[in-house]
Design a protein around this motif. Structure first.
Motif: not given
Length: 536
Positions: A126-134, A370-377
């Motif tokens: 509920e409320g969705g995923f809230v990112p910590e970055y842009d 399994v690739r480089f980059g920014v991942h949203d755990a």
């Protein structure tokens, strides 16, 4: 595989070991059980150590880009907003950027720090995923002086070319209530076409920028694979993830791409980018006084296979050919010829097999590719374990997504190695397009196969819901898997198939060689400035 350290204590039980082994249809011999318990307990210790660490995400600059009035809208034009927010740079330097004075909507699968991402679904908590970055593209449009007004609603997990799957309300076409705005960048299309924002950041894995652009009379560009960083955007399958601009005019599209394009140091999709990336807006400005000259000497190929795909409205076929041939009347030496790319007819099947396992395991299953980059755990964790309630909710709103979830497992279980072969064939497809593009500046195909259709209902059965979407991306998905840049340009209004008195937009797709966006812009600009698409 090296083992870096043995555990201080054995935490992995024999039962856990055999349960894990059973996934691979094997049993660990009794004589080896204790050894594996020791080794896997070491893995368990390493996992717990990493879980205790703080995540490492791009910094969020709330001083330069403060968020104001984050909220779900009480009244929602076209059901097109997911969240409203006002973000504008406090920097005087940014205030004079390329997008100064422009208002922008961001597709709801794109991270805006402290603003929930609903992803069009009620499956995640509920409320969705809230990112910590842009996301990188958000930072770039803000640094260019734009004001972000919110997040445009997207289709359920971005898996539909229709606008009827969002769990919080069907997005409406601004030209006709109850009609399809296209998907999955549906809210962005409705907000731009309805005049509520100047431009939008869309996303496209199979046509999700170009189809809504076609249905809503916009200029929508899927750039070359990797030209615009995908950092901070929910992925469906890394091999087809694209993000790009949706605007009312070609010049605005070029302006926005100029701001969005280029490497960001995070995204490993960005291979072979030209350095520096061209200023598309400056290049187009050279033709402002005589726009026809932008297409001077252009060699244009009509892909014959694209006009013979199943489900195409014959009126769309005729109108796209007429619009393409109209370029020859500009008096600047344009030539338009029919050409053949035989693999284009096979391309939808290549896209389907190459992407289905990724959609299932990563886009819906939360499994890291399994690739480089920014991942949203956090997002991936919420999708890592499915249950009946999640499946039923998704099937009700978007059976295309549950079909993808199941289909990926079918490919994995019954056709091992086929995904790999399809990805190899995608390179062959790209080579065939680019071989033709050695002789032609751009290719032209129909975009969406017909004008927008009427909405479906939640009470409809699965096949009735799916019938609204089947075949919609038959000419757009091929260029996601080949990576070629492709644009939908509005060329006419056409009567709805359900109502002869209702006129709706139709788009023409213009395709270029890899990093050939400027060639697309020049042809599109010449056409747009020479003809009135609403009366063509």
């Amino acid at each position: 595989m090296s083992v870096v350290r043995l555990p201080e204590k054995i935490s992995f039980t024999a039962q856990q070991l055999q349960k894990t082994a059973a996934v691979f249809n094997v049993t660990v011999p009794e004589k080896d059980v204790e050894a594996y318990r020791v080794l896997l307990s070491g893995l368990d210790e390493a996992a717990k150590a990493i879980a205790a660490e703080d995540d490492y995400l791009p910094p969020l600059d709330l001083v330069r880009f403060p968020r104001e009035n984050v909220h779900r809208p009480e009244t929602n034009e076209y059901n097109a907003w997911a969240y409203k927010v006002t973000i504008k740079s406090t920097s005087d330097v940014d205030a004079s950027g390329l997008l100064a004075g422009k208002t922008v909507a961001i597709k709801d699968n794109v991270c805006i720090g402290q603003v929930p991402s609903l992803l069009g679904t009620d499956v995640i908590p509920e409320g969705g995923f809230v990112p910590e970055y842009d996301a990188t593209v958000v930072t770039r449009v803000l640094a260019a002086g734009a004001t972000v007004l919110g997040k445009g609603a997207c289709e359920n997990f971005s898996m539909s070319p229709t606008s009827f799957t969002n769990a919080y309300g069907f997005v409406q076409n601004p030209y006709a209530a109850g009609y399809n705005a296209g998907g999955s960048s549906s809210g962005c299309a409705a907000l731009v076409a309805g005049g509520l924002v100047d431009m939008a950041v869309g996303g496209d894995q199979g046509g999700s920028i170009r189809v809504p652009a076609s249905y809503c009379g916009l200029v929508g560009l899927k750039p070359t694979y990797g030209l615009v960083p995908y950092t901070g955007i929910a992925s469906l399958a890394a091999i087809v993830d694209h993000t790009g601009p949706m605007t009312k005019t070609v010049a605005d599209n070029a302006l926005m791409l100029t701001v969005m394009a280029g490497p960001d140091g995070y995204d490993d999709r960005q291979i072979g980018l030209p350095v520096p990336v061209p200023s598309y807006v400056d290049e187009l400005a050279n033709y402002k006084d005589d726009p026809k000259q932008a297409a001077k000497g252009a060699r244009i190929g009509l892909v014959v296979e694209s006009f013979d795909m199943p489900g195409l409205d014959p009126r769309v076929v005729a109108k796209v050919k007429q619009a393409a041939k109209a370029l020859e009347t500009l008096g600047v030496g344009v030539t338009v010829e029919e050409i053949s790319v035989p693999m284009h007819a096979k391309a939808p099947a290549i896209w389907t097999i190459a992407t289905r396992q990724g959609f299932s395991e990563h886009g819906l299953g939360g499994q890291n590719p399994v690739r480089f980059g920014v991942h949203d755990a956090g997002l991936n964790t919420s999708l890592s374990k499915w249950n009946q309630e999640m499946f039923d909710r998704l099937a009700l709103k978007n059976p295309a997504a549950t079909n993808a979830l199941l289909g990926g497992q079918v490919i994995k279980d019954n056709y091992p190695g086929l995904t790999d072969k399809a990805i190899n064939l995608a390179r062959k497809l790209k080579d065939e397009y680019n071989a033709v593009l050695d002789r032609y500046d751009v290719l032209i195909t129909p975009c969406a196969p017909s004008p927008a259709n009427y909405t479906s209902s939640l009470d409809d059965d699965i096949m009735t819901k799916m019938s609204k979407a089947i075949g919609t991306t038959i000419n757009t998905a091929p260029f996601n898997i080949s990576g070629n840049p492709a644009m939908s340009l509005p060329i006419c209004m056409m009567s709805s198939r359900e109502d002869d008195s209702l006129m709706l937009p139709v788009g023409m797709q213009i395709v270029g060689k890899s990093f050939g966006e400027l060639d697309i812009y020049k042809v599109a600009y010449a056409w747009e400035q020479s003809f009135d698409w609403k009366s063509f």
